[in-house]
Scaffold this active site. Structure first.
Site, PDB file in Angstrom:
ATOM      1  N   LYS A  52       7.829  75.746  -1.916  1.00  0.00           N
ATOM      2  CA  LYS A  52       8.591  75.634  -0.659  1.00  0.00           C
ATOM      3  C   LYS A  52       8.173  74.375   0.109  1.00  0.00           C
ATOM      4  CE  LYS A  52       9.206  80.636  -0.549  1.00  0.00           C
ATOM      5  NZ  LYS A  52       8.716  81.945  -0.078  1.00  0.00           N
ATOM      6  N   GLN A  96       4.443  84.650   4.045  1.00  0.00           N
ATOM      7  CA  GLN A  96       4.586  84.935   2.610  1.00  0.00           C
ATOM      8  C   GLN A  96       4.104  86.353   2.296  1.00  0.00           C
ATOM      9  OE1 GLN A  96       5.995  82.769   0.264  1.00  0.00           O
ATOM     10  NE2 GLN A  96       5.838  84.493  -1.137  1.00  0.00           N
ATOM     11  N   ASP A 119      13.444  83.638   6.958  1.00  0.00           N
ATOM     12  CA  ASP A 119      13.491  84.533   5.793  1.00  0.00           C
ATOM     13  C   ASP A 119      14.523  85.644   6.002  1.00  0.00           C
ATOM     14  OD1 ASP A 119      12.015  83.868   3.574  1.00  0.00           O
ATOM     15  OD2 ASP A 119      10.143  84.776   4.282  1.00  0.00           O
TER      16      ASP A 119
END
Ligand code: NAD
Length: 291
Positions: A52, A96, A119
């Protein structure tokens, strides 16, 4: 059989994002800025976050990585989230997953400001998605929608079967496929670990999406000839022929499935790279149009 190439599609989208970033810079706008919090040393999580951050560099975003030890207390993590919420230089950020067992994932995800939740995991964004309202959509299912769109796969009126009901993949996937949009307008069946006669159901799928987390779970006999097969799974299996002794594989038996499918995504190089492209797109949108 058509190979749905998520890797090259992702790179193409990243080129488009880069061009938009450059255009915006010409108008005096700052670079989009994505931050990621990572807790502990899980190698898979580290690799995902690394991809990412690298992608941010590729498209001209700024990025910040907040690294916390495996033993970090929930309260400390919540403080880090709050700091990113309040940092006006950060347009969007992710935490994460998975988090260590002593931390309540849901509590942390709910602490992220919805307008920075790129997200799309906050209940506000999940609610907006289920109501068909604007908001950040989870990157993996929206990456699949983007693949269907760019490969001009007809979805209207088709029977889509999703295996797996997770909050980040399976459940939002069913919402996106069933909404009145293009791609969309599917009749959707959501299958899970308690589904009976799974094979009977999957054999009626025009579009079959596997998000289970079990290597080669979907076999040739489960597939209707000509179906579109989307493999979300990322599983590490032993492979003595590799230097590392292992390799990544999907939830679909690719070789067998390729003999009957009309089109199929590979693993790696299918859905995974699209997830990154959609995260970047959400971050750009956070810069341009806060929720
Ligand atoms: P999860 O573990 O949260 O959910 C798995 C789902 O599979 C559950 O809903 C369960 O009901 C279902 N399931 C389990 N056994 C089953 C069975 N025998 N029959 C039918 N259904 C069954 O998983 P997740 O987070 O949705 O991830 C699924 C897979 O996708 C994993 O391999 C993960 O690594 C991968 N993944 C990939 C990406 C990507 O970017 N490509 C993103 C997220 C997850």
């Amino acid at each position: 059989m058509i190979l749905i190439d998520g890797k090259s599609t992702s790179l193409q989208i990243q080129e488009e994002i880069k061009a938009r970033v450059e255009l915006r810079a010409g108008d005096g706008h700052k670079k989009p800025h994505l931050a990621a919090i990572i807790v502990g040393d899980n190698p898979a999580s580290r690799a995902y976050v690394g991809h990412k951050i690298k992608a941010c560099e590729r498209v001209g975003f700024e990025s910040t990585l907040v690294e916390l030890s495996e033993s970090v207390q929930e309260e400390q993590l919540l403080m880090e989230v709050e700091a990113l919420n309040n940092d006006e230089s950060i347009d969007g950020f992710i935490v994460q997953l998975p988090l260590p067992d002593h931390i309540d994932d849901q509590k942390v995800l709910e602490a992220v400001r919805p307008d920075k939740d790129v997200d799309g995991f906050h209940p506000v964004n999940a609610g907006n998605l289920s109501l068909g309202l604007p908001g950040f959509q989870p990157a993996t299912p929206s990456g699949i929608i983007e693949l269907l769109k760019r490969y001009e796969i007809e979805t209207s009126g088709k029977h889509a079967v999703v295996i797996g009901r997770s909050a980040i993949v399976g459940t939002p996937m069913t919402l996106l496929l069933s909404r009145n949009a293009n791609p969309g307008n599917c009749t959707v069946t959501l299958c899970h670990s308690r589904t009976q006669n799974l094979e009977e159901i999957t054999r009626t799928a025009d579009i079959l999406i596997a998000a289970i987390g079990r290597p080669h779970f979907v076999t040739k006999s489960m597939i209707k000839p000509g179906a579109v097969i989307i493999d979300v799974g990322i599983n590490r299996i032993p492979d003595p022929s590799r230097k590392s002794g292992s390799r990544l594989t999907g939830d679909v038996d690719f070789e067998g499935a390729s003999e009957v499918a009309g089109s199929i995504t590979p693993v790696p190089g299918g859905v995974g790279p699209m997830t990154i492209a959609m995260l970047l797109r959400n971050t750009l949108e956070a810069t341009e149009r806060p929720v």
